[in-house]
Design a protein around this motif. Structure first.
Motif, PDB file in Angstrom:
ATOM      1  N   PHE A  89       0.953  -1.222  -0.155  1.00 31.04           N
ATOM      2  CA  PHE A  89       0.077   0.094  -0.199  1.00 31.04           C
ATOM      3  C   PHE A  89       0.890   1.100   0.063  1.00 31.04           C
ATOM      4  N   ALA A  90       0.288   2.606  -0.295  1.00 23.78           N
ATOM      5  CA  ALA A  90       1.139   3.748  -0.114  1.00 23.78           C
ATOM      6  C   ALA A  90       0.249   4.525   0.905  1.00 23.78           C
ATOM      7  N   GLY A  91       0.830   5.779   1.232  1.00 18.59           N
ATOM      8  CA  GLY A  91       0.212   6.784   2.060  1.00 18.59           C
ATOM      9  C   GLY A  91       0.774   6.633   3.629  1.00 18.59           C
ATOM     10  N   LEU A  92       1.378   5.508   3.773  1.00 20.20           N
ATOM     11  CA  LEU A  92       1.799   5.392   5.273  1.00 20.20           C
ATOM     12  C   LEU A  92       3.375   4.763   5.335  1.00 20.20           C
ATOM     13  N   PRO A  93       4.280   5.458   5.966  1.00 21.55           N
ATOM     14  CA  PRO A  93       5.580   4.943   5.858  1.00 21.55           C
ATOM     15  C   PRO A  93       5.797   3.632   6.638  1.00 21.55           C
ATOM     16  N   PRO A  94       7.078   3.053   6.616  1.00 28.73           N
ATOM     17  CA  PRO A  94       7.251   2.046   7.538  1.00 28.73           C
ATOM     18  C   PRO A  94       7.100   2.038   8.952  1.00 28.73           C
ATOM     19  N   ARG A  95       7.922   3.105   9.260  1.00 28.82           N
ATOM     20  CA  ARG A  95       7.783   3.285  10.913  1.00 28.82           C
ATOM     21  C   ARG A  95       6.405   3.520  11.339  1.00 28.82           C
ATOM     22  N   ASP A  96       5.669   4.341  10.953  1.00 28.91           N
ATOM     23  CA  ASP A  96       4.403   4.567  11.297  1.00 28.91           C
ATOM     24  C   ASP A  96       3.762   3.240  11.075  1.00 28.91           C
ATOM     25  N   THR A  97       3.823   2.475  10.143  1.00 22.77           N
ATOM     26  CA  THR A  97       3.006   1.246   9.895  1.00 22.77           C
ATOM     27  C   THR A  97       3.389   0.278  10.947  1.00 22.77           C
ATOM     28  N   GLY A 116       6.647   6.884  -0.768  1.00 24.47           N
ATOM     29  CA  GLY A 116       5.305   7.511  -1.416  1.00 24.47           C
ATOM     30  C   GLY A 116       5.505   7.005  -2.952  1.00 24.47           C
ATOM     31  N   LEU A 117       6.435   6.642  -3.365  1.00 24.26           N
ATOM     32  CA  LEU A 117       6.454   6.325  -4.809  1.00 24.26           C
ATOM     33  C   LEU A 117       6.720   4.735  -4.890  1.00 24.26           C
ATOM     34  N   VAL A 118       7.256   3.971  -4.070  1.00 24.93           N
ATOM     35  CA  VAL A 118       7.237   2.708  -3.931  1.00 24.93           C
ATOM     36  C   VAL A 118       6.291   2.195  -2.848  1.00 24.93           C
ATOM     37  N   PRO A 119       5.637   1.241  -2.640  1.00 25.52           N
ATOM     38  CA  PRO A 119       4.810   0.655  -1.476  1.00 25.52           C
ATOM     39  C   PRO A 119       5.507   0.429  -0.487  1.00 25.52           C
ATOM     40  N   THR A 120       4.705   0.482   0.775  1.00 23.91           N
ATOM     41  CA  THR A 120       5.111  -0.066   1.980  1.00 23.91           C
ATOM     42  C   THR A 120       4.556  -1.516   2.035  1.00 23.91           C
ATOM     43  N   GLU A 121       5.417  -2.602   2.691  1.00 26.11           N
ATOM     44  CA  GLU A 121       4.752  -3.869   2.474  1.00 26.11           C
ATOM     45  C   GLU A 121       4.790  -4.299   4.079  1.00 26.11           C
ATOM     46  N   ILE A 122       3.736  -5.045   4.380  1.00 29.67           N
ATOM     47  CA  ILE A 122       3.634  -5.824   5.733  1.00 29.67           C
ATOM     48  C   ILE A 122       3.741  -7.120   5.394  1.00 29.67           C
ATOM     49  N   VAL A 123       4.581  -7.987   5.753  1.00 36.63           N
ATOM     50  CA  VAL A 123       4.703  -9.492   5.679  1.00 36.63           C
ATOM     51  C   VAL A 123       4.251  -9.967   7.012  1.00 36.63           C
TER      52      VAL A 123
END
Length: 335
Positions: A25-33, A114-121
């Motif tokens: 997804f986009a819109g939320l960086p890894p640290r905040d996620t 913001g250009l490449v997605p954040t990923e949750i595994v």
């Protein structure tokens, strides 16, 4: 939405089958996620690097959160180089090189956020607890995370990694046959995003492979089944990717794809087709799991599966002009 039970709820050891879930997804960086994941499921935050974090010791295990590009993360090979036998000056030079490399990768990550997605595994989760995982998707939506349909540039997906019930070839062949028969239905149900259709990450299987696998005379042993798959599908980019499963089953197999850094051996199916529909209230892993369960139900019903395979072979073995004639006659009869 009610969570659907698969026909086979346990693995060969009698334990509840588990499912790995991955989402982009986009819109939320890894640290905040990562902070959001910890708020929901507990655990300890471990910052591996500025754009790669872990939430460890949750009730299910370890969540991995990162920017989905290797260039935002330090190269593990460089970091693990050994220089104990070098001179002090050489060790200092190597340390400066590592520091420069880490800083450069951090800056790249900052630039592409913001250009490449954040990923949750997600860690492997018992299938009957997927509804509890789904609170994550609502929380991501509330925090402003954007899914596939938020932009034509967002070819984001949700991947499911259902643990296999068994490892014998009869079971695996039945699952592949069921998937090939239901692939078009799944695409229609999911309404696969046009950007994801254009991108190669979840390409469909070619008809030539389907005709081989669905034929009643196709009764391979496990090694032949693996070799045929690799011959017709020499890529990771299939809607149902079996490379991780084959790497688990045959770790000494010579095919290079089974030894790629991106192929992680595991006793699961790697199902890559669903969109990341974060803008859709109520959407989550349960929705996509329930669709996947239809594949398992068909695979478990041997009589219906065989009949469906025969129908497919009969229809698709005809010359194209005869298939068109048959379809036209069917339209006239129904009108």
């Amino acid at each position: 939405m009610t969570l659907q039970a698969p026909p086979n709820r346990t693995n060969s050891d009698g334990k509840t089958r588990r499912v790995g879930v991955e989402i982009e997804f986009a819109g939320l960086p890894p640290r905040d996620t990562a902070k959001l994941v910890r708020e929901l499921f507990g655990g300890e935050l471990n910052v591996v690097s500025p754009h790669r974090l872990l939430v460890e010791a949750t009730r299910w295990g370890e969540f991995g959160i990162e920017l989905d590009t290797q260039y935002a993360h330090p190269d593990k090979t460089l970091l693990e180089e050994h220089h104990e036998g070098d001179s002090e000056w050489a060790r200092q030079q190597h340390q400066r090189r590592i520091e420069f490399h880490q800083k450069t990768r951090e800056l790249i990550g900052d630039m592409v956020t913001g250009l490449v997605p954040t990923e949750i595994v997600c860690p492997p989760i018992p299938w009957d607890e997927l509804d509890q995982l789904d609170q994550l998707f609502g929380a991501l939506r509330d925090k402003g995370a954007k899914g596939t349909d938020a932009s034509l540039l967002y070819g984001f997906g949700l991947h499911l990694n259902p643990e296999v019930e068994r490892l014998d070839v009869d079971y695996l062949l039945a699952m592949m046959q069921a998937y090939l028969l239901l692939a078009s239905w799944l695409r229609d149900e999911i309404k696969v995003d046009i950007t994801r259709e254009v991108l190669p990450h979840a390409n469909p299987f070619h008809k030539e492979y389907a005709l081989k696998v669905l034929n009643s005379g196709y009764q391979p042993d496990l090694d032949t089944f693996i070799d045929d798959y690799l011959h017709y599908n020499p890529t990771r980019n299939r809607e149902l990717d079996l490379l991780p499963l084959f790497a688990h089953l045959r770790p000494d197999h010579p095919h290079e794809l089974l030894h790629s850094q991106l192929t992680k051996p595991r006793p699961t199916f790697h199902y890559r087709l669903p969109n990341a529909q974060l803008s859709q209230p109520g959407w989550g892993s349960v929705v996509e799991w329930n669709r996947w369960v239809e594949v398992e139900k068909l695979a478990a019903n041997s009589d219906v599966l065989r009949a469906r395979c025969n129908e497919y072979i009969a229809e698709h073995s005809q010359p194209w002009w005869r298939r068109c004639k048959t379809k036209l006659l069917g339209l006239f009869k129904s009108s």
